[in-house]
Motif scaffolding. Structure first.
Motif, mmCIF file in Angstrom:
data_model
loop_
_atom_site.group_PDB
_atom_site.id
_atom_site.type_symbol
_atom_site.label_atom_id
_atom_site.label_comp_id
_atom_site.label_asym_id
_atom_site.label_seq_id
_atom_site.Cartn_x
_atom_site.Cartn_y
_atom_site.Cartn_z
ATOM 1 N N LEU A 1 3.194 6.505 -5.417
ATOM 2 C CA LEU A 1 3.041 6.811 -6.839
ATOM 3 C C LEU A 1 1.896 7.781 -7.123
ATOM 4 O O LEU A 1 1.745 8.240 -8.247
ATOM 5 C CB LEU A 1 2.811 5.520 -7.628
ATOM 6 C CG LEU A 1 3.928 4.479 -7.537
ATOM 7 C CD1 LEU A 1 3.501 3.197 -8.228
ATOM 8 C CD2 LEU A 1 5.208 5.025 -8.125
ATOM 9 N N ILE A 2 1.102 8.083 -6.125
ATOM 10 C CA ILE A 2 -0.041 8.979 -6.301
ATOM 11 C C ILE A 2 0.439 10.425 -6.286
ATOM 12 O O ILE A 2 1.363 10.784 -5.546
ATOM 13 C CB ILE A 2 -1.080 8.739 -5.186
ATOM 14 C CG1 ILE A 2 -1.634 7.330 -5.300
ATOM 15 C CG2 ILE A 2 -2.212 9.746 -5.260
ATOM 16 C CD1 ILE A 2 -2.577 6.966 -4.179
ATOM 17 N N ARG A 3 -0.216 11.266 -7.094
ATOM 18 C CA ARG A 3 0.127 12.686 -7.117
ATOM 19 C C ARG A 3 0.013 13.280 -5.721
ATOM 20 O O ARG A 3 -0.827 12.872 -4.922
ATOM 21 C CB ARG A 3 -0.826 13.447 -8.039
ATOM 22 C CG ARG A 3 -0.568 13.257 -9.472
ATOM 23 C CD ARG A 3 -1.402 14.166 -10.352
ATOM 24 N NE ARG A 3 -2.429 14.929 -9.701
ATOM 25 C CZ ARG A 3 -3.614 15.188 -10.261
ATOM 26 N NH1 ARG A 3 -3.912 14.729 -11.433
ATOM 27 N NH2 ARG A 3 -4.490 15.921 -9.625
ATOM 28 N N GLU A 4 0.826 14.269 -5.445
ATOM 29 C CA GLU A 4 0.902 14.865 -4.109
ATOM 30 C C GLU A 4 -0.436 15.462 -3.663
ATOM 31 O O GLU A 4 -0.835 15.297 -2.511
ATOM 32 C CB GLU A 4 1.992 15.936 -4.070
ATOM 33 C CG GLU A 4 2.201 16.566 -2.708
ATOM 34 C CD GLU A 4 2.657 15.572 -1.659
ATOM 35 O OE1 GLU A 4 2.194 15.684 -0.514
ATOM 36 O OE2 GLU A 4 3.459 14.684 -1.971
ATOM 37 N N ASP A 5 -1.138 16.147 -4.554
ATOM 38 C CA ASP A 5 -2.412 16.762 -4.151
ATOM 39 C C ASP A 5 -3.459 15.702 -3.820
ATOM 40 O O ASP A 5 -4.212 15.844 -2.860
ATOM 41 C CB ASP A 5 -2.924 17.719 -5.229
ATOM 42 C CG ASP A 5 -3.147 17.036 -6.574
ATOM 43 O OD1 ASP A 5 -2.463 16.035 -6.862
ATOM 44 O OD2 ASP A 5 -4.012 17.516 -7.337
ATOM 45 N N LYS A 6 -3.489 14.617 -4.576
ATOM 46 C CA LYS A 6 -4.438 13.532 -4.282
ATOM 47 C C LYS A 6 -4.047 12.797 -3.001
ATOM 48 O O LYS A 6 -4.900 12.372 -2.233
ATOM 49 C CB LYS A 6 -4.513 12.539 -5.447
ATOM 50 C CG LYS A 6 -5.004 13.147 -6.723
ATOM 51 C CD LYS A 6 -6.414 13.646 -6.574
ATOM 52 C CE LYS A 6 -6.920 14.253 -7.857
ATOM 53 N NZ LYS A 6 -8.198 14.901 -7.704
ATOM 54 N N SER B 1 -4.599 -2.107 -6.499
ATOM 55 C CA SER B 1 -3.257 -1.856 -7.024
ATOM 56 C C SER B 1 -2.190 -2.502 -6.151
ATOM 57 O O SER B 1 -1.228 -3.069 -6.658
ATOM 58 C CB SER B 1 -3.000 -0.353 -7.121
ATOM 59 O OG SER B 1 -3.895 0.240 -8.024
ATOM 60 N N ALA B 2 -2.370 -2.417 -4.844
ATOM 61 C CA ALA B 2 -1.400 -3.020 -3.931
ATOM 62 C C ALA B 2 -1.398 -4.540 -4.068
ATOM 63 O O ALA B 2 -0.343 -5.176 -4.035
ATOM 64 C CB ALA B 2 -1.703 -2.624 -2.489
ATOM 65 N N TYR B 3 -2.562 -5.130 -4.229
ATOM 66 C CA TYR B 3 -2.653 -6.587 -4.332
ATOM 67 C C TYR B 3 -2.061 -7.089 -5.652
ATOM 68 O O TYR B 3 -1.227 -7.988 -5.674
ATOM 69 C CB TYR B 3 -4.116 -7.026 -4.216
ATOM 70 C CG TYR B 3 -4.297 -8.521 -4.332
ATOM 71 C CD1 TYR B 3 -4.040 -9.353 -3.252
ATOM 72 C CD2 TYR B 3 -4.719 -9.102 -5.517
ATOM 73 C CE1 TYR B 3 -4.198 -10.722 -3.348
ATOM 74 C CE2 TYR B 3 -4.878 -10.472 -5.620
ATOM 75 C CZ TYR B 3 -4.623 -11.270 -4.539
ATOM 76 O OH TYR B 3 -4.771 -12.625 -4.638
ATOM 77 N N TYR B 4 -2.502 -6.500 -6.750
ATOM 78 C CA TYR B 4 -2.091 -7.007 -8.057
ATOM 79 C C TYR B 4 -0.681 -6.594 -8.463
ATOM 80 O O TYR B 4 -0.140 -7.115 -9.427
ATOM 81 C CB TYR B 4 -3.097 -6.589 -9.122
ATOM 82 C CG TYR B 4 -4.405 -7.327 -8.978
ATOM 83 C CD1 TYR B 4 -4.455 -8.709 -9.127
ATOM 84 C CD2 TYR B 4 -5.573 -6.654 -8.658
ATOM 85 C CE1 TYR B 4 -5.646 -9.398 -8.975
ATOM 86 C CE2 TYR B 4 -6.762 -7.337 -8.506
ATOM 87 C CZ TYR B 4 -6.793 -8.710 -8.668
ATOM 88 O OH TYR B 4 -7.965 -9.386 -8.523
ATOM 89 N N SER C 1 -14.125 4.447 -3.834
ATOM 90 C CA SER C 1 -13.340 4.217 -5.047
ATOM 91 C C SER C 1 -11.843 4.354 -4.785
ATOM 92 O O SER C 1 -11.040 3.556 -5.279
ATOM 93 C CB SER C 1 -13.777 5.200 -6.128
ATOM 94 O OG SER C 1 -13.011 5.059 -7.278
ATOM 95 N N ALA C 2 -11.469 5.349 -3.996
ATOM 96 C CA ALA C 2 -10.052 5.540 -3.683
ATOM 97 C C ALA C 2 -9.499 4.363 -2.891
ATOM 98 O O ALA C 2 -8.434 3.830 -3.221
ATOM 99 C CB ALA C 2 -9.866 6.835 -2.897
ATOM 100 N N PHE C 3 -10.221 3.943 -1.861
ATOM 101 C CA PHE C 3 -9.763 2.805 -1.060
ATOM 102 C C PHE C 3 -9.637 1.543 -1.905
ATOM 103 O O PHE C 3 -8.630 0.855 -1.855
ATOM 104 C CB PHE C 3 -10.707 2.544 0.125
ATOM 105 C CG PHE C 3 -10.410 3.364 1.339
ATOM 106 C CD1 PHE C 3 -9.191 3.265 1.981
ATOM 107 C CD2 PHE C 3 -11.350 4.237 1.856
ATOM 108 C CE1 PHE C 3 -8.914 4.003 3.119
ATOM 109 C CE2 PHE C 3 -11.088 4.986 2.973
ATOM 110 C CZ PHE C 3 -9.864 4.866 3.611
ATOM 111 N N ILE D 1 0.839 -1.202 0.000
ATOM 112 C CA ILE D 1 0.000 0.000 0.000
ATOM 113 C C ILE D 1 0.870 1.248 0.000
ATOM 114 O O ILE D 1 0.600 2.202 -0.728
ATOM 115 C CB ILE D 1 -0.968 -0.011 1.201
ATOM 116 C CG1 ILE D 1 -2.029 -1.090 0.994
ATOM 117 C CG2 ILE D 1 -1.622 1.348 1.405
ATOM 118 C CD1 ILE D 1 -2.877 -1.367 2.204
ATOM 119 N N ASN D 2 1.936 1.255 0.791
ATOM 120 C CA ASN D 2 2.866 2.396 0.786
ATOM 121 C C ASN D 2 3.486 2.589 -0.582
ATOM 122 O O ASN D 2 3.698 3.718 -1.017
ATOM 123 C CB ASN D 2 3.953 2.208 1.838
ATOM 124 C CG ASN D 2 3.486 2.583 3.215
ATOM 125 O OD1 ASN D 2 2.595 3.405 3.374
ATOM 126 N ND2 ASN D 2 4.079 1.971 4.224
#
Length: 175
Positions: A82-87, A148-151, A140-142, A76-77
């Motif tokens: 990889l997520i944009r800073e604002d998101k 993404s973390a799993y796959y 949706s975010a969770f 998860i980390n």
């Protein structure tokens, strides 16, 4: 007291987050202000950590999947990095609000659902089917981050029949 409510309301509504779309009536406005004030006072006692929330959501979302990951928080980390800073800051704000028990109750219906997998399932299902766009965005975010973390982990590839990246992508300097 009213000044405190106005400051909390103004601070929440001026931050661009999944919660800025919430239409507050008078009762919800007063409740959110009171809950925020109480939450700030008792946040160290009542709030679970972000890791606890992520672990609860991950175990609930992947309970019927195989194989189970040994270190889901590391995965998860990796996705969060990889997520944009604002998101990422919006997501951090949502996690902080979910960590304050009175606000968590306002958003989930429970003060601390993160210890009980049945409560986490109910919260996720409620958010998924909600008519409130903020709750749908949070769901949706969770789910996107958990998927993404799993796959992204090689241990999951065999279970879904993915052979892995092509051999040429592993050769340094080819791409």
């Amino acid at each position: 007291m009213l000044l405190g409510h106005l400051l909390v309301y103004n601070a929440i509504m001026n931050v661009k987050s999944p919660f800025t779309q919430v239409a507050l009536n008078r009762r919800a406005f007063l409740f959110l202000g009171a809950a925020s004030g109480i939450g700030v006072i008792f946040s160290q006692v009542l709030s679970p950590s972000d890791l606890k929330i992520w672990s609860a959501v991950y175990s609930c979302a992947t309970k019927d999947w195989s194989p189970s990951q040994k270190k889901p928080i590391a995965a998860i980390n990796g996705v969060l990095s990889l997520i944009r800073e604002d998101k990422r800051s919006e997501l951090n704000l949502a996690l902080k609000l979910l960590g304050i028990a009175p606000i968590c109750y306002f958003l989930t219906g429970y003060f601390t659902p993160w210890d009980d997998s049945q409560k986490v399932e109910k919260v996720l299902e409620r958010w998924r089917l909600s008519s409130n766009d903020s709750e749908k965005k949070l769901y949706s975010a969770f789910v996107s981050i958990i998927n993404s973390a799993y796959y992204s982990q090689q241990s999951s590839w065999k279970a879904i029949g993915y052979p892995g990246p092509p051999e040429y992508s592993r050769i340094k300097g080819v791409l």
